[in-house]
Write a protein that holds these residues in place. Structure first.
Motif, short mmCIF file in Angstrom:
data_model
loop_
_atom_site.label_atom_id
_atom_site.label_comp_id
_atom_site.label_asym_id
_atom_site.label_seq_id
_atom_site.Cartn_x
_atom_site.Cartn_y
_atom_site.Cartn_z
N PHE A 204 -56.79 33.40 66.33
CA PHE A 204 -57.71 32.51 65.60
C PHE A 204 -58.24 33.20 64.35
CE2 PHE A 204 -57.85 30.85 69.93
CZ PHE A 204 -57.41 29.58 69.66
N SER A 205 -57.44 34.11 63.81
CA SER A 205 -57.86 34.76 62.58
C SER A 205 -57.87 33.72 61.46
CB SER A 205 -56.90 35.89 62.24
OG SER A 205 -55.60 35.39 62.10
N PRO A 206 -58.83 33.82 60.53
CA PRO A 206 -58.93 32.78 59.50
C PRO A 206 -57.73 32.81 58.55
CG PRO A 206 -60.48 34.57 59.09
CD PRO A 206 -59.88 34.83 60.44
N ILE A 220 -58.82 24.22 54.11
CA ILE A 220 -58.64 25.54 54.70
C ILE A 220 -59.95 26.03 55.32
CG2 ILE A 220 -58.08 27.96 54.18
CD1 ILE A 220 -55.69 26.19 54.02
N SER A 221 -61.05 25.83 54.59
CA SER A 221 -62.30 26.37 55.15
C SER A 221 -62.72 25.57 56.38
CB SER A 221 -63.40 26.43 54.09
OG SER A 221 -63.79 25.14 53.75
N SER A 222 -62.42 24.25 56.41
CA SER A 222 -62.72 23.49 57.63
C SER A 222 -61.87 23.97 58.78
CB SER A 222 -62.44 22.00 57.43
OG SER A 222 -63.06 21.53 56.30
N MET A 223 -60.61 24.25 58.48
CA MET A 223 -59.73 24.73 59.54
C MET A 223 -60.22 26.08 60.06
SD MET A 223 -55.98 23.69 58.25
CE MET A 223 -55.00 24.35 59.55
N ASN A 224 -60.64 26.95 59.13
CA ASN A 224 -61.15 28.25 59.55
C ASN A 224 -62.39 28.10 60.42
OD1 ASN A 224 -59.12 29.66 58.38
ND2 ASN A 224 -60.23 30.09 56.48
N GLU A 225 -63.24 27.13 60.05
CA GLU A 225 -64.44 26.89 60.87
C GLU A 225 -64.04 26.45 62.27
OE1 GLU A 225 -67.25 24.16 59.02
OE2 GLU A 225 -67.17 25.46 57.25
#
Lengths: 451, 218
Positions: A204-206, A220-225
């Motif tokens: 689950f690394s960003p 991308i940032s939503s996916m990382n969240e």
């Protein structure tokens, strides 16, 4: 179009638009060229006709035509003469052709009513010609100067073709550039796709947002969240499972040891019976632990949702829990009193959860107080609280209450260490919070709404 | 052999306490770390069973403090954690052996015996003395090849004397090793046991040194 990739869609759309614009401008330029060609040749025909109209056609002799023909033949070889498909003819009053250019003019069909430009078929092959009809100055003759329309179109087309040639190369370059740029710009997306598909289930690394277009960065940032949330949830689940397994080891060890003691007891009936009684207690402890674990795991997985909330019947909840706990309390000579006054601090929720909460609190109060203690349950518009005096807890332990699986030392064998965790969870689920206060030897757990 | 048992879980503690007694040990059981820590200085224990997951004083710090204060009794730690780290830290802190929960009572007993045997430098599983053979594992005694039946306390006493040969053992020490605090001890209990052992195994086996204690000489 629906099943195509974004890249294919972009390339196809851009190409269609580019070719459309190119085609449109080519058509427009052909149309304008033809207008220009028409104007040019009309003027040319008009000049020629005007010159012919001033000539004196009255004394034309029968041999003139032939002589002119010979003269033209002689001329033809040395000029850069382009065949402009022009023709001319002269008619007398009776409509008899008295002179022509010996080429297409021969086939002009006399049109007595015509004056000015007329599009008409000629006598040979029936092709369409544009002919200017004009009376001679003396009015006795009619001059006709014409040109084949097809030639004019051809001339316009040639003009357009010359201009359009470089355009075709330009169009090809443009299309290639579109394909290249679209592919290049969509490469980050391809990279992300590759990264995601090659990931392990527990990675689950960003995702890196380097070289990612502005439009995709929020995605991308939503996916990382999301990754972060899933990761944290998994860590929570894993620690819960390992805590649970850890907690099950103790009662299992106890049962194993007690069983061995029972076997060792032999003829010693007292030891044997005591060991069996302990074994039963161990079993009860495991059952209760499993029961509480299930309740907590249901609460932690958020399987219970707000939409399942219903009006709470506090009177019956209090009644049922009191009845359940009464016997246990009486065994320790503990008195249970409840003070209920309407309105209540909370009116909607899951009644079985509030029963579970109340049962846990009263259960704890009975377990962690000395004989003869008083337990007070208060329910009003501000809070629900359960308090008991004669506590057996020391201050060091109080700070750790509510930690999952924490149990104060020794004395309580049926506790799972999950009771207050469950209470906390249930409170939070109903937008409430749990507070623990100790005053002297009085221990109070208060549930009230979060403002 | 007297064992100090520190275990907060009532069911496990009770089981070990009763079970080890049945298997011929004398045990003192404490449910919290503070009392257990102090207890080691107050009686001559042969070994300690220490649970690491104590609520008040953590097992590891108890162990470290003992070792700092020159307590060399063999310590068997009980860990609930299955992970290797906990065991390594335990062994590094001075534990002699470990057991992970869930364990069997018989294994606790076997490990305690092994620990005690090692600490008393008696590595053979049987002890020979003159015409007597003692098997610590099975707690049996043979004289001239024939089995002799001894009572549990007599066995314990014989084992103690065999392990401390050529050493004078005072009546107090023997009493403390044989009886836990929960048991009532009659003032002449040790004399009675010695008397029984002499009757069963021969008069000369244990010598009395007046007003000091008893000795078993090679």
């Amino acid at each position: 179009m629906k099943d195509l990739s974004l890249k294919q869609r972009l390339i196809i759309s851009f190409c269609v638009v580019a070719i459309g614009i190119w085609g449109g401008s080519a058509a427009l330029s052909w149309y304008e060229s033809r207008e220009y060609v028409n104007e040019f040749y009309d003027t040319y025909q008009l000049h020629l006709a005007r010159q012919l109209s001033t000539a004196d056609w009255s004394n034309i002799k029968p041999g003139t035509q032939d002589r002119v023909n010979d003269l033209i033949e002689e001329l033809e070889d040395d000029g850069e003469d382009e065949d402009e498909a022009l023709g001319l003819a002269v008619f007398d009053k009776n409509g008899e052709m008295i002179f022509n250019d010996d080429e297409d003019g021969k086939y002009f069909v006399f049109n007595p009513k015509a004056s000015g430009f007329v599009n008409q078929p000629n006598g040979h092959k029936g092709k369409m010609w544009r002919i200017i009809w004009m009376k001679s100055v003396d009015g006795d003759y009619t001059i006709a100067v014409g040109q084949e329309l097809k030639y004019r179109n051809k001339a316009a087309t040639e003009m357009v073709e010359e201009a359009v040639g470089p355009w075709i190369i330009g169009l090809a370059i443009l299309l290639l550039a579109i394909i290249f740029l679209v592919t290049k710009e969509l490469r980050p997306l391809k990279r992300i796709t590759k990264n995601l598909s090659s990931r392990g289930a527990d990675d689950f690394s960003p995702l890196s947002d380097k070289e990612i277009p502005q439009e995709i960065k929020p995605l991308i940032s939503s996916m990382n969240e999301l990754f972060d949330k899933i990761d944290k949830m998994l860590v929570r689940e894993r620690s819960f499972i390992s805590d649970a397994a850890h907690e099950l080891r103790s009662p299992l060890t106890a049962m194993k040891v007690q069983l061995e003691v029972a076997e060792l007891a032999g003829d010693d009936k007292e030891t044997h019976e005591k060991a069996l009684a302990n074994l039963t207690q161990g079993l009860e402890r495991v059952s209760r632990l499993v029961e509480q674990l299930l309740a907590l795991s249901r609460l932690e997985s958020n399987a219970i949702r707000y939409k399942e909330f219903a009006p709470l019947d506090w009177a019956s909840i209090m009644d049922n829990v009191n009845k359940e706990q009464k016997q246990l309390a009486e065994e320790k000579k503990i008195s249970l009193t409840s003070e209920i006054s309407e309105p209540y601090f909370i009116n909607e929720g899951q009644s079985f959860l509030w029963s579970l909460l109340l049962r846990n609190l009263i259960d704890n109060a009975i377990k962690y107080s000395k004989e003869g203690a008083d337990i007070r349950i208060i329910l009003n518009s501000e809070k629900l609280s359960v308090s008991n005096n004669k506590i057996t807890l020391n201050s060091k332990n109080i700070a750790r209450l509510g930690e999952r699986f924490f149990r104060p030392a020794g004395q309580n064998i049926n506790g799972s260490g999950l009771g207050l965790s469950i209470v906390k969870k249930i409170a939070r689920l109903h937008n409430c919070e749990m507070q623990i206060t100790v005053q002297g030897d009085i221990f109070t757990v208060t549930i009230n709404r979060v403002e | 052999m007297r064992i100090l048992l520190i275990e907060d879980d009532r069911l496990i503690g009770d089981g070990l306490n009763v079970g080890l007694n049945r298997l011929g040990f004398t045990t003192d059981w404490f449910q919290n770390g503070e009392d257990g820590y102090e207890a080691l200085s107050s009686a001559p224990y042969d070994a300690v069973v220490l649970d690491l997951g104590l609520p008040d004083k953590d097992g590891l710090s108890i162990l470290k403090d003992w070792r700092k204060n020159k307590h060399n009794e063999p310590v068997l730690i009980l860990t609930a954690q299955g992970d290797v780290d906990q065991r390594i830290i335990g062994l590094d802190s001075g534990a002699d052996d470990y057991l992970s929960k869930p364990f069997a009572l018989a294994e606790v007993a076997a490990r305690l015996k092994a620990l005690i045997r090692r600490s008393s430098n008696c590595l053979v599983p049987e002890i020979r003395y003159k015409d007597i053979v003692f098997h610590p594992d099975t707690k049996t005694v043979e004289k001239e090849g024939k089995l002799v039946v001894l009572a549990p306390k007599e066995l314990m006493l014989l084992e103690l004397m065999l392990m401390n040969r050529n050493k004078v053992m005072s009546k107090d020490i023997l009493e403390n090793k044989l009886y836990s605090w929960d048991e009532e001890v009659q003032s002449n209990a040790v004399e009675v046991h010695i008397h029984h052992i002499r009757k069963k195994l021969g008069k000369g086996i244990i010598k009395t040194i007046n007003k000091i204690g008893y000795i078993m000489e090679d």
